[in-house]
Design an enzyme around this catalytic site. Sequence first.
Site, PDB file in Angstrom:
ATOM      1  N   LYS A 125       7.856 -10.293   3.155  1.00  0.00           N
ATOM      2  CA  LYS A 125       8.666  -8.613   2.841  1.00  0.00           C
ATOM      3  C   LYS A 125       8.125  -8.091   1.826  1.00  0.00           C
ATOM      4  CE  LYS A 125      12.281  -9.602   6.075  1.00  0.00           C
ATOM      5  NZ  LYS A 125      11.872 -11.068   6.118  1.00  0.00           N
ATOM      6  N   ASN A 133      -8.781  11.466 -19.861  1.00  0.00           N
ATOM      7  CA  ASN A 133      -9.095  10.565 -19.013  1.00  0.00           C
ATOM      8  C   ASN A 133      -8.643  10.691 -17.753  1.00  0.00           C
ATOM      9  OD1 ASN A 133      -9.869   8.931 -21.525  1.00  0.00           O
ATOM     10  ND2 ASN A 133      -7.686   8.629 -22.045  1.00  0.00           N
ATOM     11  N   ASN A 164      17.085 -14.273  13.660  1.00  0.00           N
ATOM     12  CA  ASN A 164      15.628 -14.497  13.771  1.00  0.00           C
ATOM     13  C   ASN A 164      14.856 -13.382  14.654  1.00  0.00           C
ATOM     14  OD1 ASN A 164      16.065 -17.074  12.545  1.00  0.00           O
ATOM     15  ND2 ASN A 164      15.480 -18.277  14.417  1.00  0.00           N
ATOM     16  N   GLU A 218      -8.608   6.126 -12.017  1.00  0.00           N
ATOM     17  CA  GLU A 218      -8.536   4.831 -12.428  1.00  0.00           C
ATOM     18  C   GLU A 218      -7.568   3.821 -11.746  1.00  0.00           C
ATOM     19  OE1 GLU A 218      -8.668   4.872 -16.642  1.00  0.00           O
ATOM     20  OE2 GLU A 218     -10.803   5.887 -16.638  1.00  0.00           O
ATOM     21  N   TYR A 265      10.353 -19.972  14.078  1.00  0.00           N
ATOM     22  CA  TYR A 265      10.645 -19.493  12.903  1.00  0.00           C
ATOM     23  C   TYR A 265      10.908 -20.558  11.901  1.00  0.00           C
ATOM     24  CZ  TYR A 265      13.075 -16.949   9.147  1.00  0.00           C
ATOM     25  OH  TYR A 265      13.315 -16.210   7.917  1.00  0.00           O
ATOM     26  N   SER A 294      17.712 -13.070   0.093  1.00  0.00           N
ATOM     27  CA  SER A 294      16.477 -11.932   0.132  1.00  0.00           C
ATOM     28  C   SER A 294      17.437 -10.674  -0.002  1.00  0.00           C
ATOM     29  CB  SER A 294      15.882 -12.177   1.387  1.00  0.00           C
ATOM     30  OG  SER A 294      16.766 -11.953   2.543  1.00  0.00           O
ATOM     31  N   SER A 344      -5.276  10.578 -25.124  1.00  0.00           N
ATOM     32  CA  SER A 344      -5.518   9.412 -25.809  1.00  0.00           C
ATOM     33  C   SER A 344      -4.336   9.473 -26.929  1.00  0.00           C
ATOM     34  CB  SER A 344      -6.725   9.248 -26.445  1.00  0.00           C
ATOM     35  OG  SER A 344      -6.730   8.156 -27.548  1.00  0.00           O
ATOM     36  N   GLN A 370      10.300 -15.721   5.011  1.00  0.00           N
ATOM     37  CA  GLN A 370      11.002 -14.629   4.387  1.00  0.00           C
ATOM     38  C   GLN A 370      10.110 -13.988   3.330  1.00  0.00           C
ATOM     39  OE1 GLN A 370      15.138 -15.393   3.227  1.00  0.00           O
ATOM     40  NE2 GLN A 370      14.401 -15.483   1.136  1.00  0.00           N
ATOM     41  N   LYS A 401      -9.887  13.491 -26.159  1.00  0.00           N
ATOM     42  CA  LYS A 401     -10.078  12.561 -24.763  1.00  0.00           C
ATOM     43  C   LYS A 401      -9.428  13.511 -23.621  1.00  0.00           C
ATOM     44  CE  LYS A 401     -11.705   9.287 -23.895  1.00  0.00           C
ATOM     45  NZ  LYS A 401     -11.117   8.039 -24.175  1.00  0.00           N
ATOM     46  N   THR A 428     -28.586   5.973  -3.839  1.00  0.00           N
ATOM     47  CA  THR A 428     -28.552   4.729  -3.408  1.00  0.00           C
ATOM     48  C   THR A 428     -28.766   3.966  -4.595  1.00  0.00           C
ATOM     49  OG1 THR A 428     -30.876   4.489  -3.050  1.00  0.00           O
ATOM     50  CG2 THR A 428     -29.467   5.257  -1.053  1.00  0.00           C
ATOM     51  N   HIS A 429     -28.137   2.722  -4.659  1.00  0.00           N
ATOM     52  CA  HIS A 429     -28.039   1.948  -5.755  1.00  0.00           C
ATOM     53  C   HIS A 429     -27.634   2.514  -7.150  1.00  0.00           C
ATOM     54  CE1 HIS A 429     -30.492  -1.036  -3.498  1.00  0.00           C
ATOM     55  NE2 HIS A 429     -31.218   0.134  -3.019  1.00  0.00           N
TER      56      HIS A 429
END
Length: 458
Positions: A322, A282, A107, A287, A314, A20, A274, A319, A280, A152-153
Amino acid sequence: MWGGRFETGPDAIMEEINASIGFDQRLYAQDIAGSKAHASMLAAQGIIDKADAEKIVAGLDTILSEIESGGFTFQRALEDIHMNVESRLATLLGPAAGRLHTARSRNDQVATDFRLYVRDTVDTLDAQLKDLQQALAEKALIHSGTVMPGFTHLQTAQPVTFGHHLLAYVEMIGRDRGRLADARKRLNECPLGAAALAGTSFPIDRFATASALGFDRPTANSLDSVSDRDFVLETLAAASICAMHLTRFAEEIVIWTSPLVGLVKLSDRFTTGSSIMPQKRNPDAAELVRGKIGRIAGAFSGLLMVMKGLALAYAKDMQEDKEGAFDAFSTLSLMIAATAGMVRDLVPDEKKMKAAAGAGYSTATDLADWLVRVLGLPFREAHHVTGRIVAVAAAKDAPLHRLSLAEMQEVEPRITQDVFGVLSVTKSVESRVSYGGTAPKNVRAQAKRWLKQLAKEG
């Protein structure tokens, strides 16, 4: 490392799946801090010589410097951060280094290291979230009276202010910080001294090591101490909710910056171009914030599946706790930083916002409220009358405030000229004075309250 029980080394595949160090080397500072506290406690309890403890602490400081300067070589054959540090300590000190592992196991060592890491991470994330709240509240105060459509919506509903909209995220992030603070309280117990699973026969002082490492207390059950990963799961759950909040704001930025909507603008600092279309701009930062939640929620789900059904205490499965967590916390940190940057960078088009706020008959509810308040109509009847008036306006393709009084009176004869006082978007937001409402004076008060509260935190 395994002593006399094993006659040969592991197969290459075994080494590959077992090691690890490729990711847990990130815990070096926490591992060394835990070892220093443990060595000092062992000496104070008379379990090892004070001189040996002093050598061990000095050696650990040397190793810390080597790692931070890039002069330390991590060895895959030594599996993890614990054995890499211990091996280097043995090279520096000789046999005295072997006394460090008295009355502890990997441990309880890894459980302590990881709690320290998550605690440090929570503190870092909280500071970032506070900064984001500051950015939102400052912009909300500036735009406390800037009218925009509320939705709303994703359909225009009622006029609100841009400041009010931003303060909604300040509230969300406040809850995120609360969840992280709660997780921090629960994780702030020290597993060190639980050893492999049953505690130890040495006369250790677990309260001393807990205090030295800034924990509130030692954990109370040795089995739970080494097998618990709730502290990671809870923090990942809080991180997932926080990331979800950030994606909601990111989605709105994507929508608002579209030329079809054009409610806000982002500068070159938080947009990209772009490779083929030179015109463009963006909203890639937004995003990416919107998309990165999958890594965080995935880490939470992944660890939940790892822990499902694990018998005490344990097991090596743990392991797997992480890599996902490290990536998730780093990802959330980047998301917060990008969001704070966009908040400070974005510029609303106030004229376009106000025009959009009046579209879609957004003051219809104000008309219904006027019918209730002035004419005494039951709300359901007022709702019906307003709907009929909106239908008239829609047929003429005209906003409500452009209808004549006579046209409204054809639907409800008792309507008077005073009704036009509630049909503008400005009057609409100014009227929403209930606690938590969008009235500019409310927004100013709430923004100032938040800024004062954040300033008190230091």
